[in-house]
Design an enzyme around this catalytic site. Structure first.
Site: not given
Length: 495
Positions: A179, A307, A408
Site C-alpha cells: 500500500s 482489493e 487489500h
C-alpha cells in the site's frame, strides 16, 4: 551486537534473533520537527533492544488500540536475523516499508519470523514520520512534504552501513512494502537520492501510475496519488492558519509548538503523501516511470484480487441501492458513466455494493499495476502476481453485507506473523510457505523461481502478460491474465 552508533542486546527465539527499537535517526522533536533526519547520538552502554519502540503519532484505526497515541520520538527500526549455527555466507536483507495511507502503521506491528527462518534472510522493519509530521508542506520549508520519505531513506542508509554487523549483505538489499509502503518504493525507485541503497524491489498493492476517480462531492477530476509541492504547501498554509499560526514570519516556530495530538485532531480527515518538485522527487514517480527514469533492478509487483472491498467497507455507510450505485458512477466518471455502468452492470454482481468494489479494484489497483509492469518490463526483469485467496483471515472488521474476499492487505498474514496468521488452515499454511519461498528467493537472486514450486513466468512484452495467482490447494498457484480478468483494455480506453 554493535551498531555504528553503539551496542544493543536483543532476544533469542526459535531459529532467529530479534533486535528492536534501534535508533536510526535522532528524535525529530522541537527544532528537529519538519527537518531531514540526522544521525542519532552515539551511546556506549548496551541498549536494551528487546521491545519495539512506540509507533509514530497517528489516529487509531478501527480494530486497533485507541489507547496508544504513539510518540514523536519514533525513528527506530527492528532487525530480525536467522540464528546461525556456524559460518555462513552473508544473508540477503529485506527492508519492509509498512502501509497505512502515509498516516498510520508501524514497523513493530509486523513480525517477520517466518520470513527469516523460512528464507534465511535478514528482515528490517521501521517507523517513519506519518501524517502532518511526515508530510506537511509550507512555503520556504526545506524538504517540504517529504520528511517521511527522507526517514525511509535514512533507514536504508543505516542498513547499508550496519547490515554486516547482523550477518546481512549490504550488497543484496531488497526493499518491499504494501500500500503506502509500495508507493514509497515507487518514490525511491525514481529518486536519484536513493540510488545504490537497494538492489531489488517488491511492490504489494500500490501502483506507481494509479490515480483516484472523484469519489466525494466537490472532487471534480481524477486525483493523482502524487502531490505537487506547491499544492502541498497551499494545504499546509491553510492548516497553519487553522491552528493559529498565520503569521508567515513565525509560522514554523508556532507550528513546532503544536502538540502532536492537536495536529492529529486538526487533520483527522486529511490525506497525505510525498510531494514532487522537491529535492528527493524532482518529478512525480508516475511520470518518471513513463519516461524510463528509474533505477534498473528486478521488480516483483502485484495486488490482491478483491482489493477495494476494504475501501467499500470503510467508505460506504451501508449497502447501496442500484440507484445509489448509478449516482456514484456518475460522480466518479461523468460523461463516461454510461460506458462504465455498462461494463459493470450491478445486476451482474451479488449486490450493487460488490459491483462498486469490483469496479474500484480494477480501476485503482489491478490495471495501474499492469501499467507499471509494462513500463518496467521495457528494461528490467519483472514478475507479476495476484493474491486470490477468498477465505484469507480478516485483519480488519467487515460488515455482513461486504464479503471480504482477497481484500487489500489480506496477503500480509501469509508473509508475516500477525495474530490472524494463527487462523490459517493447513492448505493456507502451505500457500504461505510457498509465498515466503518465492519472496525470499527473489530477494536472494532477483528471480522468485525454485525447483520446488510452480514456475512463475517473467513478464514479457512479446506475449500477453501473465500474473502468478496465489490460492490454497492443488493447482491454486498458476498464471492468470490480469488484463482480461480486470477489464484493463476497457480502462485503457477510458484514460
Amino acid at each position: 551486537m554493535r551498531t555504528g552508533s553503539g551496542p544493543v542486546r536483543g532476544v533469542l527465539g526459535d531459529g532467529y534473533r530479534a533486535f528492536s527499537a534501534i535508533p536510526y535517526a535522532a528524535p525529530p522533536v522541537g527544532e528537529l520537527r519538519w527537518r531531514p533526519p540526522i544521525p542519532p547520538r552515539p551511546w556506549s552502554q548496551v541498549k536494551d533492544a528487546s521491545r519495539p519502540a512506540p509507533r509514530c503519532p497517528q489516529t487509531a484505526l478501527a480494530g486497533r488500540d485507541p489507547a496508544d497515541p504513539g510518540s514523536e520520538d519514533c525513528l527506530y527500526l527492528n532487525v530480525t536475523t536467522p540464528r546461525a549455527t556456524g559460518p555462513h555466507r552473508p544473508w540477503p536483507v529485506m527492508v519492509w516499508l509498512h502501509g497505512g495511507s502515509f498516516a498510520t502503521g508501524s514497523g513493530g506491528a509486523y513480525r517477520p519470523q517466518r520470513l527469516v527462518t523460512g528464507g534465511n534472510v535478514v528482515v528490517v522493519t521501521l517507523n517513519y514520520r506519518l501524517g502532518a509530521l511526515g508530510f506537511w508542506g509550507y512555503p520556504g520549508l526545506g524538504s517540504s512534504a517529504t520528511f517521511g520519505l527522507l526517514d525511509q531513506r535514512a533507514a536504508l542508509d543505516w542498513v547499508h552501513r550496519n547490515a554486516s554487523a547482523f550477518g546481512g549483505d549490504a550488497r543484496d538489499v531488497t526493499v518491499f512494502g504494501q500500500s503506502a509502503g509500495a508507493l514509497s518504493i515507487c518514490a525511491h525507485l525514481t529518486s536519484a537520492q536513493s540510488a545504490g541503497l537497494f538492489h531489488r524491489a517488491i511492490l504489494q498493492s500500490g501502483a506507481c501510475t494509479t490515480s483516484t476517480p472523484p469519489l466525494s462531492p466537490g472532487q471534480g477530476t481524477a486525483t493523482s496519488i502524487w502531490t505537487r509541492r506547491t499544492d502541498a504547501e497551499k494545504s499546509g498554509t491553510a492548516l497553519a492558519e487553522r491552528l493559529g499560526c498565520a503569521d508567515k514570519a513565525t509560522a514554523l516556530a508556532c507550528m513546532r509548538r503544536i502538540q502532536p495530538a492537536d495536529l492529529l485532531k486538526a487533520t483527522k480527515n486529511a490525506t497525505w503523501g510525498p510531494a514532487y518538485d522537491t529535492p528527493i522527487l524532482p518529478i512525480s514517480p508516475d511520470q518518471a516511470l513513463r519516461a524510463g527514469h528509474f533505477h534498473r533492478m528486478p521488480v516483483l509487483e502485484g495486488h490482491t484480487r478483491d482489493e477495494a472491498r476494504l475501501t467499500a467497507a470503510l467508505t460506504l455507510p451501508r449497502p447501496i441501492t442500484t440507484a445509489e450505485y448509478t449516482a456514484l458512477v456518475v460522480r466518479a466518471f461523468g460523461a463516461n458513466a454510461g460506458k462504465v455502468a455498462a461494463q459493470y452492470p450491478p445486476g451482474r454482481y451479488p449486490s450493487p455494493s460488490l459491483a462498486w468494489a469490483t469496479l474500484l479494484t480494477d480501476r485503482i489497483f489491478a490495471c495501474p499495476t499492469l501499467t507499471d509492469e509494462r513500463l518496467l518490463a521495457r528494461t528490467v526483469p519483472v514478475f507479476g502476481y495476484e493474491f486470490a485467496d477468498p477465505d484469507a483471515p480478516r485483519i480488519y472488521p467487515f460488515p455482513d453485507w461486504m464479503p471480504p474476499g482477497a481484500y487489500h492487505g489480506s496477503d500480509l498474514a501469509y508473509l508475516f506473523d500477525p495474530a490472524e496468521a494463527d487462523r490459517l488452515t493447513p492448505e493456507q499454511r502451505e500457500l504461505a510457505a510457498t509465498m515466503i519461498g518465492y519472496w525470499t528467493r527473489f530477494a536472494a537472486t532477483g528471480d522468485p523461481n525454485t525447483s520446488r514450486s510452480p514456475r512463475w513466468p517473467r513478464i514479457s512484452l512479446d506475449r500477453p502478460i501473465r500474473a502468478q495467482a496465489f490460492m490454497p490447494g492443488k493447482d491454486g498457484i498458476a498464471p492468470v491474465d490480469p488484463g482480461i480478468e480486470h477489464h484493463c483494455g476497457f480502462w485503457a480506453q477510458m484514460s
